[in-house]
Scaffold this active site. Structure first.
Site, short mmCIF file in Angstrom:
data_model
loop_
_atom_site.label_atom_id
_atom_site.label_comp_id
_atom_site.label_asym_id
_atom_site.label_seq_id
_atom_site.Cartn_x
_atom_site.Cartn_y
_atom_site.Cartn_z
N ASN A 1 0.80 -1.22 0.00
CA ASN A 1 0.00 0.00 0.00
C ASN A 1 0.85 1.28 0.00
OD1 ASN A 1 0.87 -0.18 2.62
ND2 ASN A 1 -1.15 -0.39 3.56
N GLU B 1 9.49 5.32 16.07
CA GLU B 1 9.82 5.04 14.67
C GLU B 1 10.88 6.00 14.13
OE1 GLU B 1 6.07 4.99 12.62
OE2 GLU B 1 5.46 3.11 13.57
P1 ATP Z 1 1.31 1.46 8.26
O1 ATP Z 1 1.58 1.04 9.69
O2 ATP Z 1 2.14 0.71 7.25
O3 ATP Z 1 1.35 2.93 8.07
P2 ATP Z 1 -1.47 1.22 8.78
O4 ATP Z 1 -1.17 1.88 10.08
O5 ATP Z 1 -2.50 1.83 7.89
O6 ATP Z 1 -0.19 1.06 7.90
P3 ATP Z 1 -1.43 -1.28 10.19
O7 ATP Z 1 -2.66 -1.86 10.76
O8 ATP Z 1 -0.43 -0.62 11.09
O9 ATP Z 1 -1.87 -0.28 9.03
O10 ATP Z 1 -0.70 -2.42 9.37
C1 ATP Z 1 0.65 -2.28 8.97
C2 ATP Z 1 0.81 -2.78 7.57
O11 ATP Z 1 0.57 -4.17 7.55
C3 ATP Z 1 -0.18 -2.19 6.57
O12 ATP Z 1 0.18 -0.96 6.03
C4 ATP Z 1 -0.16 -3.26 5.50
O13 ATP Z 1 1.02 -3.13 4.68
C5 ATP Z 1 -0.05 -4.53 6.32
N1 ATP Z 1 -1.38 -5.07 6.65
C6 ATP Z 1 -2.30 -4.58 7.52
N2 ATP Z 1 -3.40 -5.33 7.57
C7 ATP Z 1 -3.16 -6.36 6.72
C8 ATP Z 1 -3.91 -7.50 6.31
N3 ATP Z 1 -5.13 -7.75 6.80
N4 ATP Z 1 -3.35 -8.33 5.41
C9 ATP Z 1 -2.12 -8.10 4.91
N5 ATP Z 1 -1.35 -7.05 5.25
C10 ATP Z 1 -1.87 -6.19 6.13
#
Ligand code: ATP
Ligand code: MG
Length: 138
Positions: A112, A126
């Protein structure tokens, strides 16, 4: 004044979206106060995402995050943690608002394009994970 960590993930770098992401920060009056390109080891990716250790997607996420170079930045501005999250869009690109980075470019819930810290405590962990105090422009 707040700071947050932004990462252009391996998919964003390999697809030539570094400039596109940085342009959006600049157009939104966000200052970049540190920036570098690195390729994470598996251990470094696991340490960075330690909060997600118990999640089913942890292995895949950490493999992905060390699969190619990433661009790591410290962003500064008023309310920049939330502001960056808004510019990024929801984790799942299918739910991300129109005009957000993830809605425009993401192809997958995992791939993403960008990471952004989600709170002051995580931002501080971080930022310290990638930069020391001398590497930040004041
Ligand atoms: P980030 O921490 O990368 O900014 P975020 O805070 O929007 O993203 P998190 O819930 O922290 O989302 O998840 C971290 C990362 O893990 C996501 O950005 C994505 O790349 C991956 N991720 C999250 N949920 C899923 C899922 N259900 N399946 C696969 N990968 C996931
Ligand atoms: Mg997160």
């Amino acid at each position: 004044m707040e700071r947050t960590l932004s990462i252009i993930k391996p998919d964003g770098v390999s697809r030539g979206l570094i400039g596109e992401v940085i342009k959006r920060f600049e157009q939104n009056q966000i200052r970049i106060v540190a920036m570098k390109m690195v390729q994470l080891t598996k251990k470094q990716a696991e340490g960075f995402y330690a909060v997600h250790k118990a999640r089913p997607f942890f292995q895949s996420l950490t493999d992905f995050m060390c699969s190619g170079p990433v661009v790591v930045m410290v962003l500064e501005g008023e309310n920049v943690i939330q502001k960056n999250r808004t510019i990024m869009g929801a984790t799942n690109y299918k739910e991300a608002a129109e005009g957000t980075i993830r809605r425009d470019f993401a192809t997958d819930i995992e791939k993403n394009i960008v990471h952004g810290s989600d709170a002051p405590e995580t931002a501080s962990f971080e930022i310290g994970y990638f930069f020391n105090a001398f590497e930040l422009i004041s």
